[in-house]
Each structure stands twice: as C-alpha cells, then as structure tokens.
Motif scaffolding. Structure first.
Motif, PDB file in Angstrom:
ATOM      1  N   SER A  28    -165.301  -4.995 -42.594  1.00 45.43           N
ATOM      2  CA  SER A  28    -164.947  -3.957 -43.552  1.00 45.43           C
ATOM      3  C   SER A  28    -164.625  -4.633 -44.886  1.00 45.43           C
ATOM      4  CB  SER A  28    -163.729  -3.174 -43.067  1.00 45.43           C
ATOM      5  OG  SER A  28    -164.021  -2.470 -41.884  1.00 45.43           O
ATOM      6  N   MET A  29    -164.803  -3.858 -45.946  1.00 45.01           N
ATOM      7  CA  MET A  29    -164.558  -4.377 -47.295  1.00 45.01           C
ATOM      8  C   MET A  29    -163.608  -3.439 -48.039  1.00 45.01           C
ATOM      9  SD  MET A  29    -166.354  -7.161 -47.485  1.00 45.01           S
ATOM     10  CE  MET A  29    -166.322  -7.471 -49.256  1.00 45.01           C
ATOM     11  N   GLY A  30    -162.913  -3.985 -48.990  1.00 48.16           N
ATOM     12  CA  GLY A  30    -161.990  -3.165 -49.767  1.00 48.16           C
ATOM     13  C   GLY A  30    -161.953  -3.565 -51.217  1.00 48.16           C
ATOM     14  N   TRP A  31    -161.342  -2.676 -51.988  1.00 46.50           N
ATOM     15  CA  TRP A  31    -161.066  -2.937 -53.397  1.00 46.50           C
ATOM     16  C   TRP A  31    -159.562  -2.794 -53.617  1.00 46.50           C
ATOM     17  CZ3 TRP A  31    -164.591  -4.675 -56.895  1.00 46.50           C
ATOM     18  CH2 TRP A  31    -165.935  -4.544 -56.569  1.00 46.50           C
ATOM     19  N   ILE A  32    -159.025  -3.742 -54.317  1.00 46.24           N
ATOM     20  CA  ILE A  32    -157.599  -3.784 -54.638  1.00 46.24           C
ATOM     21  C   ILE A  32    -157.491  -4.051 -56.131  1.00 46.24           C
ATOM     22  CG2 ILE A  32    -155.425  -5.026 -54.246  1.00 46.24           C
ATOM     23  CD1 ILE A  32    -157.985  -5.486 -51.596  1.00 46.24           C
ATOM     24  N   ARG A  33    -156.500  -3.495 -56.779  1.00 45.30           N
ATOM     25  CA  ARG A  33    -156.339  -3.718 -58.209  1.00 45.30           C
ATOM     26  C   ARG A  33    -154.914  -4.148 -58.538  1.00 45.30           C
ATOM     27  NH1 ARG A  33    -156.959   2.512 -60.523  1.00 45.30           N
ATOM     28  NH2 ARG A  33    -154.919   3.283 -59.784  1.00 45.30           N
ATOM     29  N   GLN A  34    -154.789  -4.736 -59.711  1.00 46.27           N
ATOM     30  CA  GLN A  34    -153.479  -5.145 -60.177  1.00 46.27           C
ATOM     31  C   GLN A  34    -153.382  -4.919 -61.679  1.00 46.27           C
ATOM     32  OE1 GLN A  34    -152.264  -9.264 -59.481  1.00 46.27           O
ATOM     33  NE2 GLN A  34    -150.130  -8.580 -59.340  1.00 46.27           N
ATOM     34  N   ALA A  35    -152.539  -4.002 -62.057  1.00 49.83           N
ATOM     35  CA  ALA A  35    -152.296  -3.761 -63.471  1.00 49.83           C
ATOM     36  C   ALA A  35    -151.345  -4.832 -63.998  1.00 49.83           C
ATOM     37  CB  ALA A  35    -151.692  -2.380 -63.665  1.00 49.83           C
ATOM     38  N   SER A  36    -151.417  -5.060 -65.279  1.00 49.79           N
ATOM     39  CA  SER A  36    -150.585  -6.093 -65.892  1.00 49.79           C
ATOM     40  C   SER A  36    -149.105  -5.825 -65.638  1.00 49.79           C
ATOM     41  CB  SER A  36    -150.866  -6.127 -67.394  1.00 49.79           C
ATOM     42  OG  SER A  36    -150.087  -7.114 -68.029  1.00 49.79           O
ATOM     43  N   GLY A  37    -148.423  -6.818 -65.115  1.00 47.01           N
ATOM     44  CA  GLY A  37    -146.999  -6.696 -64.858  1.00 47.01           C
ATOM     45  C   GLY A  37    -146.630  -5.901 -63.624  1.00 47.01           C
ATOM     46  N   LYS A  38    -147.630  -5.509 -62.839  1.00 43.66           N
ATOM     47  CA  LYS A  38    -147.375  -4.709 -61.633  1.00 43.66           C
ATOM     48  C   LYS A  38    -147.921  -5.408 -60.395  1.00 43.66           C
ATOM     49  CE  LYS A  38    -147.261  -0.259 -63.999  1.00 43.66           C
ATOM     50  NZ  LYS A  38    -147.731   1.151 -64.004  1.00 43.66           N
TER      51      LYS A  38
END
Length: 124
Positions: free
Chosen positions: A32-42
C-alpha cells in the motif's frame, strides 16, 4: 527502495495540481502507498492512502472530496490529484510505502520509506 516525486509548485486558490511518485527497488504492487504532508512549523499529517491493487482508498477529512489518490502498477507510480486547493493545503508533500501488515493505513507511523518531498504552495 527509491521513491522519486514530481509535480507540485505554486497554484492559486481553487486551482489543481497532480503529484507523482515513481517507485523502484521493490515490488511496488506488494505495498500500500500513502501521501503525508507537513506544513511549515507543524507536524506530519497523513492525507491519503491506497491499497496494493488500488481497490481501497482512504482520505483525511481535510482533503476528502478534493483529492484523489490513484496508482498504476504497470508504471510503478502513485499519484495524488489535488483539486479545489486551499491556502491551508500549503505544505511539503511526501509519498511513502506502508508496512505490509498495515495496509492503506491512516497513521503516518505505519509508513517506512519516504520520497524526497515536494513543495505545494497555494497562494494568490
């Protein structure tokens, strides 16, 4: 394991972008594959995942109805189509492989190998 991301960039609110993640060095259709994100400072935020055969997809509430995950196992690539983008979608986006036992998990801790990240900026 290598995950090479492409796409991303600057887009106006309401616009669309498509991210791609080309995989190599492992049996792509076994994970399985996923997408993860990271906003600046979070912190990290899981946003979407897809099962090995693409039959199951999961989305975070924050992107449901706007983002679509897909995969092409013949090309060893997973995609994230992002529509109706909002300024709060601005972040570095990562594709990642899920632990075999985890399936299309909504927990970013279940993801082992990650792409290099790509910046998505939503701004007028």
């Amino acid at each position: 394991v290598q995950l090479v991301q492409s796409g991303g960039g600057l887009v106006q609110p309401g616009g669309s972008l498509r991210l791609s993640c080309a995989a190599s060095g492992f049996t792509f259709d076994g994970y399985s594959m996923g997408w993860i994100r990271q906003a600046s400072g979070k912190g990290l935020e899981w946003i979407s995942a897809i099962s090995r055969d693409g039959g199951i997809t999961n989305y975070a509430d924050s992107v449901k109805g706007r983002f679509t995950i897909s995969r092409d196992n013949t090309k060893n690539t997973v995609y994230l189509q992002m529509n109706s983008l909002k300024p709060e979608d601005t972040a570095v986006y990562y594709c990642a492989t899920a632990k075999v036992a985890a399936g299309p998990s909504s927990n970013w801790h279940d993801y082992t190998d990650w792409g290099q990240g790509t910046q998505v900026t939503v701004s007028s």
